[in-house]
Design an enzyme around this catalytic site. Sequence first.
Site, mmCIF file in Angstrom:
data_model
loop_
_atom_site.group_PDB
_atom_site.id
_atom_site.type_symbol
_atom_site.label_atom_id
_atom_site.label_comp_id
_atom_site.label_asym_id
_atom_site.label_seq_id
_atom_site.Cartn_x
_atom_site.Cartn_y
_atom_site.Cartn_z
ATOM 1 N N HIS A 26 0.809 -1.219 0.000
ATOM 2 C CA HIS A 26 0.000 0.000 0.000
ATOM 3 C C HIS A 26 0.849 1.279 0.000
ATOM 4 O O HIS A 26 0.756 2.074 -0.932
ATOM 5 C CB HIS A 26 -0.991 -0.030 1.181
ATOM 6 N N HIS A 68 3.512 7.160 5.260
ATOM 7 C CA HIS A 68 2.300 7.798 5.771
ATOM 8 C C HIS A 68 1.522 6.960 6.788
ATOM 9 O O HIS A 68 0.785 7.506 7.595
ATOM 10 C CB HIS A 68 1.386 8.252 4.630
ATOM 11 N N GLU A 82 0.907 5.801 12.414
ATOM 12 C CA GLU A 82 -0.421 5.410 12.862
ATOM 13 C C GLU A 82 -0.505 3.911 13.168
ATOM 14 O O GLU A 82 -1.125 3.513 14.154
ATOM 15 C CB GLU A 82 -1.442 5.778 11.768
ATOM 16 N N ASP A 83 0.116 3.098 12.335
ATOM 17 C CA ASP A 83 -0.130 1.657 12.420
ATOM 18 C C ASP A 83 1.025 0.824 12.961
ATOM 19 O O ASP A 83 0.920 -0.391 13.051
ATOM 20 C CB ASP A 83 -0.501 1.102 11.026
ATOM 21 N N ASP A 124 -22.477 12.157 -28.314
ATOM 22 C CA ASP A 124 -22.186 13.023 -27.178
ATOM 23 C C ASP A 124 -21.101 12.440 -26.292
ATOM 24 O O ASP A 124 -20.550 13.121 -25.457
ATOM 25 C CB ASP A 124 -23.433 13.183 -26.289
ATOM 26 N N ASP A 157 -3.449 8.335 -1.325
ATOM 27 C CA ASP A 157 -3.837 7.273 -0.391
ATOM 28 C C ASP A 157 -5.247 6.786 -0.734
ATOM 29 O O ASP A 157 -5.507 5.588 -0.858
ATOM 30 C CB ASP A 157 -3.780 7.860 1.031
HETATM 31 MN MN MN Z 1 -2.848 4.673 3.882
#
Ligand code: MN
Length: 722
Positions: free
Chosen positions: A78, A102, A106-107, A285, A165
Amino acid sequence: MVLPGFSLKKLPIKSFSPSKALGAEISQDPFDLLAPVLRAFSFHHPKDELGPIERAWQIAKEKHEGQFRASGEPYISHPLGVAQILADLGSDRQVVMAGLLHDTVEDTDYSLEECRRDFGETASLVEGVTKLSLITKELSNAETIRKLILAMQQDVRVGVVKLADRLYNARTWRFMPPQKAAKKAGETLDIYVPLADRLGMGMVKSELEELSFKYLDPRIYKKVVEMVGARAGVRDEYLKNMMEEVKMALKSYGIKAVITGRLKSYFSIYRKIVLLKKNFDRIYDFVGIRVLVDSPQDCYRALGIIHEKWLPVPGRFKDYIAMPKSNFYQSLHTTILGDGGQEIEIQIRTKEMHREDEYGIAAHWKYKEEEDFRSPEWVGRMANWVKDLQDPSEILPALKSDLTSEEISTFTPKGKTIFLPEGACPLDFAYAVHTEIGNRAVGAKINGIPSSLSSKLKSGDCVEILTAPPETSGPSYEWLSLVVTPKAKNKIKRFLSKEKNLEIAREGKKTLLAYLLEHKVPFSTPALAQASYLLGFHTLEQLYCAVRSGKVTCCDVSKATLGSKIGGEGSESEKYCVTVKGVKKEERIDLAKCCKPVPGDLIAGFVTNCRGVRIHSTRCPEFIKLSEESPEKIVDAQWKGERGEFEAEIEVLAIDRQALLVDLSVAISNACIDLSSSRQKVEANLVSAYFSFKFKDCSQLDLVIKSLEQVEGVIEVKRVGG
Ligand code: MN
């Protein structure tokens, strides 16, 4: 989506197609997964060193070790994918590193402090993104976008990382339960798509839009894909012929052009059918032609050639080259009646403009020399009103309208561009220029023609707002239904609630004074001011409001007034013609420098520690502060006669124009007053000019104020501190 025939070797133009999507490249070497990221980064920034990116990669890999995505892939896929998207966009090194890092803070057990120690400034970007996802887990969409915009105001790159992200995650929605994916898709259409649009990131925007559409309503999506597919044969044949004809026409006039066919996105087709209620059988169109040329001049030449050969459809021509959108988008748009009378849209732009459309703000960083991460104008504009919006339930609808509505560009008489949403009226325009102009608007001229404040504005309109002094102007509740911009709405509401307070204060004052008169209580404004401090209010207005609402009784105020130390024998100052009660005759008396009161002003004295009594205007903020701190030092003062010499400063607020200052000076000299100094500041289209005078009595001051008010363009004349 690009049809064959598209080749631009020199420029890194990628278009939304499965094989060329942003961040799609995957390393062939399982031991060097970072290689494609570095390749893309070096392509955009050939001279930058790669070491820091490699270090960020090592840390991210190590920290995410053992974690997995819902798809079953190792988690590191990721951040790697996000970094690839960012590198493809041409982002700078810190942004690519932030892409890799990033999710670490957090993780994983990696702390922000460690990140700052290892990567310095990049940590702030990681922090911005981390904070955002931590906070927004609990929040409504409205609060999410609010935080996002406030974060982007600090550093707009936080928004870019967040978009990459979201794009990566959107591509993996198929691993999510359908309901959860649909919710994410709705949120993406509400927040991230408009955001990408405003940042000019065309490729990110269209892919997010397509993916959201697909997961928000899979049945309709499938249907649209089927219907488009079923008509593909006829349409592609037609498109191929038209492209060939355009190419030949341009070639015969010697214009070098790259011509591509464009299949409009499923989402835009869906929007056309559902929102614009077009018949699906008008299949043409759904295709368009894009002409890329070398210079803006060639754009207009190509347009001329095309319009000469085919009939343009009225009302469909747009010149975004002369008048770019606020996200910098530039292009010529026209729709022509092609062979067989079928309408077909043609976009003409330079290669440079095309690159900007696809890459947006990232392209700006790369190609402009200065490293300027200040937010684009609209981020600041929205952040300002998001900050002071009181009712959070208003945020999302208002933001959506600001983000998604078509934009028109209008002009001030001096030629400054004011961007407004479609459907805006001169009132919106007035508030966009300045709150005061909005509050005082009484009429408008659109392209020189007198118009009502509620008329709808069109792109290209030149708008002049007619204003009147505050006594004869001001917002009304009706205005709330006329304006469409959140800023105007907010400011009108604020004005109306202030007006309401003033009204309450006026009523309270009437009640109180009637009571005091009836009970024969002697009073003066300073005495009342002191009474209000004694009762714990900061201003007389607050006291009056409290009387009106019954928080304090007239009897209480009366007692406080009687108890004040104002009254008794007094002292007079020859020099300033002021009588001061309650102090010794030999006490020295001076006029305060902060407010420079002049005869006619309501005044009061303040007993200083060793410099006698200082006379202030009762409205002087300094005086109000002093009297709050030591109300016992206030003494009553009055003007005795009107002699002596005084100094005052006058502020003139006016709409800027040529020779404005000359006209103001003439007005001053007409009033026979000696100017001692002057200064000006200009903000947007408004000038604030300050003039200091020496004069002998109030009538002279009135004269100069009246005389200045007559000058064309003057909005307000007032005495500073008076
Ligand atoms: Mn992420």
